[in-house]
Design an enzyme around this catalytic site. Structure first.
Site: not given
Ligand code: CP
Ligand code: NVA
Length: 302
Positions: A103, A130, A261, A289
């Protein structure tokens, strides 16, 4: 040859269908308490430059279910935080691990990890996309709607990383995609062009009701993504008309599903009433997920 998944477009329609079928099987096996030690003695590295609840926990549990091991690597704690290059990190980790997910703040980082690793690399969220989220989302859509073709998918909110993957994924799976966002918050032109090249049917409006009209799916995400905090005040003003609430649901199909999400900012992009209401599938989506990512790591790491 190893395969990386940095974008949802790294998977074909056939591959997505295969993954969703595998995910459904893995979900059943898990509910039945069957053993699924398909990645015994294998290890997945998980590099995080940003916070996470769902992604971190679901990948870690996925590896536990498979009889393998997951390593949480906060980028601040490993040597990249002190300046070791991504290239050297990727080469080093390839000697220990069987797969890597990351990430990242900048998509370039996960691209470089993939380029210099000899193991599969998965994008666990970047500023561009994502893809793991969208796999879980598609599993949820298939569970509730039994198909993709012909569905109207209304994205209400920021044209962000999740939106980019949803737009491209919808193009791949044959859903009509309508984005309602304030002017200036549309997905970048390159994503729209990519969706077009994939044969996607999509449109952009600044009228949330026009997007939600007769929609099968209404999807929203935070107005302030991780990294956008400096723009918080302006964004909260700009997005005020783009809340997913009961009034907006009123123009959609009665059986519309509401997706997010997560994490959600309740009372901003989505009301409690909608998030906890009968059309909301957000927690099924969050659970999926796990199953969808299990299918993905099995495909890439087995
Ligand atoms: N939706 C998602 O990716 O959640 P997190 O940021 O908690 O991993
Ligand atoms: N768009 C959001 C998604 C988090 C899962 C972010 O990037 O923070």
């Amino acid at each position: 040859m190893k395969k990386d998944v940095l974008s949802i477009t790294d998977l074909s329609r056939e591959e997505i269908y295969e993954l969703l079928e595998s995910a459904a099987e893995l979900k059943e096996k898990r509910k039945a308490g069957e053993s699924t030690e398909f990645l015994k003695n294998k290890s997945l590295g998980m590099i995080f430059e940003k916070s996470s609840t769902r992604t971190r926990v679901s990948f870690e549990v996925a590896m536990t279910d498979f009889g393998g091991h997951a390593l949480y690597l906060n980028s601040k704690d490993i040597q990249v935080g002190r300046g070791e290059t991504i290239e050297d990190t990727a080469r080093t980790l390839s000697g220990y691990l069987n797969g890597l997910m990351a990430r990242v703040i900048s998509h370039e980082t996960v691209k470089k990890l993939a380029e210099y690793s000899t193991i599969p690399v998965i994008n666990a969220l970047s500023d561009r996309e994502h893809p793991c989220q969208i796999l879980g989302d598609f599993m949820t859509i298939l569970e509730f709607k039994k198909k993709f073709a012909g569905l109207k998918f209304a994205w209400v909110g920021d044209g962000n990383n999740v939106c980019n993957s949803a737009l491209l994924g919808s193009a791949i799976m044959g859903m009509e995609f309508v984005i309602a966002c304030p002017k200036g918050y549309e997905p970048k032109a390159e994503f729209l062009e990519q969706a077009k090249a994939l044969g996607g049917k999509f449109s952009i409006t600044d009228d949330p009701k026009a997007a939600a009209k007769d929609a099968d799916i209404i999807y929203t995400d935070v107005w302030v993504s991780m990294g956008d905090e400096a723009e918080q005040e302006k964004r909260l003003r700009d997005f005020i008309r783009f809340q997913v609430n009961t009034e907006l649901l009123g123009v959609a199909k009665p059986e519309v599903i509401v997706m997010h999400c997560l994490p959600a900012r309740r009372g901003l992009e989505i009301t409690d009433e909608v998030m906890d209401g009968p059309n909301s599938v957000v927690f099924e989506e969050a659970e999926n997920r796990l199953h969808a990512q299990k299918a993905l790591i099995l495909k890439l790491m087995k």
